[in-house]
Design a protein around this motif. Structure first.
Motif, short mmCIF file in Angstrom:
data_model
loop_
_atom_site.label_atom_id
_atom_site.label_comp_id
_atom_site.label_asym_id
_atom_site.label_seq_id
_atom_site.Cartn_x
_atom_site.Cartn_y
_atom_site.Cartn_z
N VAL A 84 92.05 55.97 50.17
CA VAL A 84 90.69 55.41 50.21
C VAL A 84 89.75 56.36 50.94
CG1 VAL A 84 89.27 53.54 51.13
CG2 VAL A 84 91.46 53.02 50.04
N ARG A 85 90.20 56.91 52.05
CA ARG A 85 89.35 57.84 52.82
C ARG A 85 88.94 59.04 51.99
NH1 ARG A 85 92.75 61.17 56.78
NH2 ARG A 85 93.19 62.12 54.75
N ASP A 86 89.90 59.67 51.30
CA ASP A 86 89.58 60.88 50.55
C ASP A 86 88.75 60.58 49.30
OD1 ASP A 86 90.96 62.20 52.46
OD2 ASP A 86 92.47 63.10 51.14
N VAL A 87 88.95 59.41 48.71
CA VAL A 87 88.11 59.03 47.57
C VAL A 87 86.67 58.86 48.02
CG1 VAL A 87 87.62 57.18 45.92
CG2 VAL A 87 89.96 57.99 46.22
N ILE A 88 86.45 58.22 49.15
CA ILE A 88 85.09 58.05 49.67
C ILE A 88 84.45 59.40 49.96
CG2 ILE A 88 83.75 57.17 51.62
CD1 ILE A 88 85.66 54.80 51.73
N ILE A 89 85.21 60.33 50.51
CA ILE A 89 84.68 61.68 50.76
C ILE A 89 84.25 62.33 49.46
CG2 ILE A 89 85.30 64.02 51.49
CD1 ILE A 89 87.07 62.75 53.64
N GLN A 90 85.09 62.21 48.42
CA GLN A 90 84.72 62.81 47.13
C GLN A 90 83.47 62.15 46.56
OE1 GLN A 90 87.67 63.86 44.31
NE2 GLN A 90 86.34 63.59 42.55
N GLN A 91 83.34 60.84 46.71
CA GLN A 91 82.17 60.17 46.17
C GLN A 91 80.91 60.52 46.95
OE1 GLN A 91 83.61 56.08 46.07
NE2 GLN A 91 84.18 56.30 43.91
N MET A 92 81.05 60.85 48.23
CA MET A 92 79.90 61.34 48.98
C MET A 92 79.45 62.70 48.45
SD MET A 92 81.12 60.23 52.83
CE MET A 92 79.79 61.10 53.65
N VAL A 93 80.42 63.59 48.18
CA VAL A 93 80.09 64.89 47.58
C VAL A 93 79.46 64.69 46.21
CG1 VAL A 93 81.07 67.05 46.71
CG2 VAL A 93 81.91 66.07 48.86
N GLN A 94 80.04 63.79 45.43
CA GLN A 94 79.54 63.48 44.09
C GLN A 94 78.09 63.00 44.14
OE1 GLN A 94 82.13 60.91 41.54
NE2 GLN A 94 80.41 59.49 41.61
N THR A 95 77.78 62.15 45.11
CA THR A 95 76.42 61.63 45.25
C THR A 95 75.44 62.73 45.65
OG1 THR A 95 77.29 59.46 45.89
CG2 THR A 95 75.00 59.93 46.45
N PHE A 96 75.84 63.60 46.55
CA PHE A 96 74.97 64.69 46.98
C PHE A 96 74.66 65.62 45.80
CE2 PHE A 96 74.58 69.08 48.64
CZ PHE A 96 73.40 68.93 49.38
N VAL A 97 75.69 65.98 45.02
CA VAL A 97 75.47 66.83 43.85
C VAL A 97 74.59 66.10 42.83
CG1 VAL A 97 76.59 67.98 41.90
CG2 VAL A 97 77.61 68.10 44.18
N GLY A 98 74.79 64.79 42.70
CA GLY A 98 73.96 64.02 41.77
C GLY A 98 72.50 64.01 42.16
N ILE A 99 72.23 63.97 43.46
CA ILE A 99 70.84 64.03 43.93
C ILE A 99 70.21 65.38 43.56
CG2 ILE A 99 69.38 64.10 45.99
CD1 ILE A 99 71.33 62.08 47.26
#
Length: 495
Positions: A84-99
């Motif tokens: 769960v921790r690493d998935v959330i980290i990846q989704q944070m990166v994903q959101t930043f790139v999406g912005i």
């Protein structure tokens, strides 16, 4: 923003309508579409993951499980919290790139649809002008045919006569003056509307799928073929020997950015999608990725019926004996099949069944070919060329340091032997995650399973036996499935 004048040109084409642009209202007011594009994939990920987690905990559809709950607890080398921790980290990166990606995209507007459809209708009219020349190549007089058809099918006659719809006219304003000019036929506008609303978007989605499949196949394959890339980055994902839904994006952060986030962004840009198209593409890709790791072969799951790249296909890639095969993800398997990296050891349903047999039950297999897990023919192991696995036996030096029976499960002969050797060598290389112990445990469990087979009054399962996955759990439900192992289907001896 507007275009108030209609356009007429020297090619004597129908005029284009005027238009006035207005901002596109958000799909989910008051959330802007660009923000929804960031949120929907995350909502889709956890929504679908929690559905599969719910049926896991409630023990619904146990007959369609690829693995038992005991296997999830026993064989995986990472805790659920770490996942769960690493998935959330990846989704944070994903959101930043999406912005950042959203900042490069123009705002979407409405009001130009009729104009764009008319542009396609003009292209259709220009295409008709090539018909007489094309028919003349095969000796057909387009003008003569048009005369014969004029009474019964005037639109068709005019089309094959070069798009000369002389009986159609319309009035329009050009530079403040009212003029007369040619008009579009109803069928031209209908066909143009179909192209604009359905055909072109379908081609865009297809291009995006091909780009992301290609990107992920070659990077994913490189992660397995290069020892440094595997041990440094990709081995983290393979701590999940028994995948489950919300572990789909459990990756090293750099790999998650490179393989998933960047790949999907490039596909979106190459396909020329709008923000709203990207919203559905990113969300659909997320659904597919989660579904491929769900651990269920559900017969009513549409995502598992669209292509052979499904949970069963990808699950083979997560096993110690198939880790260097079945690289394709997330949509289709054409790269695996074209480049010879699809698993060739045959139907692995027997391997899953024998794992449960080791926990008390004998195998009674009656598996139909259409319900096999991998869609793999055992004969392919002997008939297919070895490329790209021809070097794996030579480089898998650690496999032979101690007797096979003490360190690794058996493998079928032929190409599958090379695939298994490379896969097991990669497990051994991952010493940080306890790779050598994984193989030793599986070898020990396989020996236990064989011992039970010898003691069983039932006959050994043969490679031609068939067994639906729906029956696997039912026949071993009392055993708990605590032991893993056994040979690949039809293989009960070592190399």
């Amino acid at each position: 923003m507007s275009n108030t004048s209609s356009v007429h040109n020297v090619f004597d084409l129908p005029p284009l309508p005027s238009y006035r642009l207005a901002p596109l209202p958000p799909l989910f007011p008051p959330i802007p579409d660009k923000l929804a594009t960031l949120l929907l994939p995350i909502i889709a990920y956890w929504g679908l993951s929690m559905f599969f987690h719910w049926i896991d905990t409630k023990d619904y559809f146990p007959q369609y499980r690829l693995h038992t709950p005991a296997e999830v607890m026993k064989r995986n080398k990472v805790s659920r919290w770490e996942v769960v921790r690493d998935v959330i980290i990846q989704q944070m990166v994903q959101t930043f790139v999406g912005i950042l990606l959203g900042m490069t995209e123009p705002d979407d507007f409405i009001g130009k649809e009729s104009y764009d459809i008319a542009v396609w209708a003009r292209r259709i009219r220009l295409g008709q002008r090539a018909i007489p020349a094309l028919l003349s190549v095969v000796g057909i007089n387009a003008h003569g045919v048009a005369i014969k058809l004029a009474a019964s099918s005037p639109n068709f006659a005019n089309a094959i006569n070069g798009g000369k719809h002389t009986f159609l006219s319309t009035s329009f304003v050009d530079n403040g003056m009212k003029r007369e000019g040619p008009a579009f036929a109803d069928w031209e506008l209908t066909f143009a509307s179909f192209l604009y609303h359905y055909f072109v978007p379908a081609i865009q989605y297809l291009i995006a799928i091909l780009v992301v499949d290609t990107w992920q196949y070659f990077l994913h394959r490189a992660m397995h073929m290069n020892k440094w890339l595997y041990t440094t980055f990709h081995s983290r994902h393979h701590r999940l020997y028994v995948p489950y839904a919300y572990g789909a994006l459990y990756n090293h952060p750099f790999e998650g950015f490179l393989l998933d986030t960047l790949g999907a962004s490039i596909a979106y840009k190459v396909a020329g999608m709008s923000t709203r198209q990207g919203m559905w593409f990113f969300t659909g890709s997320t659904f597919k990725t989660v579904d491929d790791h769900c651990g269920y072969a559900l017969p009513f799951d549409p995502l598992q019926r669209l292509t052979s790249n499904n949970a069963g296909y990808h699950d083979v890639h997560h096993q110690s004996w198939g880790i260097k095969t079945n690289f394709s993800q997330p949509f289709f398997t054409f790269w695996d099949r074209a480049l010879g990296t699809v698993w060739t050891g045959g139907d692995v349903s027997a391997r899953y069944e024998k794992a449960k047999l080791a926990a008390q039950k004998a195998v009674d297999m009656d598996l139909s070919q259409k319900n096999t897990v991998t869609h793999s023919d055992p004969a392919e192991s002997a008939s297919q060329p070895l490329h790209p696995y021809e070097e794996d036996i030579k480089t898998a030096t650690d496999l032979f340091c101690i007797p096979e029976s003490a360190q690794q499960p058996s493998a079928t002969a032929g190409k599958a032997e090379y695939q298994a050797a490379g896969s097991r060598q990669q497990i051994l290389d991952d010493k940080k995650s306890g790779g050598p112990n994984v193989l030793r445990e599986e070898a020990s469990e396989e020996q236990d399973a064989r011992g039970m087979l010898r003691r069983s009054p039932r006959k050994r399962a043969k490679s031609s036996s068939k067994e639906t996955l729906a029956g696997l759990r039912e026949r071993v439900s009392g055993a708990g499935g605590m032991h893993r192992g056994a040979a690949i289907i039809g293989v009960d001896k070592g190399r």
